[in-house]
Design a protein around this motif. Sequence first.
Motif, short mmCIF file in Angstrom:
data_model
loop_
_atom_site.label_atom_id
_atom_site.label_comp_id
_atom_site.label_asym_id
_atom_site.label_seq_id
_atom_site.Cartn_x
_atom_site.Cartn_y
_atom_site.Cartn_z
N GLU A 46 0.91 -1.05 0.06
CA GLU A 46 -0.10 0.24 0.09
C GLU A 46 0.92 1.16 0.09
OE1 GLU A 46 -4.05 -1.02 1.86
OE2 GLU A 46 -2.61 -1.55 3.64
N LYS A 47 1.48 1.54 -1.27
CA LYS A 47 2.54 2.52 -1.48
C LYS A 47 1.92 3.71 -0.93
CE LYS A 47 5.19 -0.04 -5.03
NZ LYS A 47 5.85 -0.77 -3.87
N GLU A 48 0.73 4.42 -1.23
CA GLU A 48 0.38 5.74 -0.63
C GLU A 48 0.31 6.16 0.77
OE1 GLU A 48 -2.98 7.33 -2.94
OE2 GLU A 48 -2.61 5.77 -4.51
N SER A 81 -2.06 1.63 -8.18
CA SER A 81 -2.39 1.98 -9.76
C SER A 81 -1.13 2.17 -10.50
CB SER A 81 -3.31 2.89 -10.19
OG SER A 81 -2.75 4.27 -9.85
N LYS A 82 -1.04 1.73 -11.69
CA LYS A 82 0.10 1.90 -12.71
C LYS A 82 0.27 3.17 -13.19
CE LYS A 82 2.14 0.47 -17.10
NZ LYS A 82 2.61 1.70 -17.42
N ASP A 86 3.67 5.42 -12.57
CA ASP A 86 4.09 6.12 -13.63
C ASP A 86 4.25 7.62 -13.40
OD1 ASP A 86 4.32 3.81 -15.11
OD2 ASP A 86 2.41 4.11 -16.40
N SER A 87 3.43 8.05 -12.60
CA SER A 87 3.25 9.60 -12.29
C SER A 87 4.34 9.92 -11.19
CB SER A 87 1.79 10.06 -11.77
OG SER A 87 1.04 9.78 -12.73
N PHE A 88 4.80 9.12 -10.10
CA PHE A 88 5.50 9.54 -8.99
C PHE A 88 6.53 8.62 -8.70
CE2 PHE A 88 0.70 10.55 -8.20
CZ PHE A 88 0.89 11.92 -8.47
N TYR A 89 6.96 7.71 -9.31
CA TYR A 89 8.09 6.88 -9.15
C TYR A 89 8.80 6.73 -10.33
CZ TYR A 89 6.15 5.10 -4.71
OH TYR A 89 5.67 4.90 -3.51
#
Length: 302
Positions: A46-48, A81-82, A86-89
């Motif tokens: 749960e990365k967020e 989510s991908k 894609d946006s933050f990593y």
Amino acid sequence: MPINIPEHLPAREVLKEEKIFVMDEGRASSQDIRPLNILILNLMPEKEKTELQLLRLLGNTPLQVNITFLNTASYESKNVSKNHLDSFYTTFEYVKNRRFDGLIITGAPIEHLEFEDVLYWDELKEIMDWSKTNVTSVLHICWGAQAALYHHFGLNKFKLSKKLSGVFQHTLTDPTIRLVRGFNDVFEAPHSRYTSVSIDEIEQNDDLKLLAVSDDAGAFIILSKDEKHIMITGHLEYDACTLGEEYERDLKKGIDIEMPQNYFPNNDTTKQPLNTWRSHTHLLFSNWLNYYVYQETPYEWE
């Protein structure tokens, strides 16, 4: 500490509501100071949630910090989510030619696997080897701590008879060490794991120093003698509700699991647990950033 994070990262609004000093790139670039560059290898599912927990702690001293999130290229997380990735990593391929002042390697719920059986083990080994020359100080958390002890120092983990879950008392072994400066002699911290590491093997290793230990949870804070690697076997970064959420998740999966120890007031799951480790968590991260990152990192890496 003002932290410079991507503008649309979901954690940004929560941090602002909590009065954490979040800086945009425009203001950051206008300040005539050398910010710290911290890389976070986020291995948690749960990365967020983990992002928010760590950013709270990195935003609590007078230093400016630029954050870069890293995920593995050899394994794609199924719980985020991908689009978020894609946006933050980014992946190691795009940062391996850079140098960072600090690196955080999080835990991961894969303790049942031998290290060599982890799908991204080779990639993680490459990152850990790279960190020896490209990072000033590395903070390893839970499984990340066990991975570091195994890879850098040859100490393997061992399986516990049941999951260690709860909030436990810990005792300092040497309060003069800078990392634990300001700690109480006895303090509490949460743990959540199925494996542990040997206190005897740590104490017999000339390259390691055990800084905090628990009668119930075992070795907790381990520092390499060169002070480059810090291993934390528990989860000081956890929120008050995190162990409870993990407990509910395991019950829903049908796992035969015990209630977290010393966690719910009067062992009543309807009562809100209290965060009794917050001050020591902030102190540890502040000490790490100040003494092991800011005071040690060169102003210009070249």
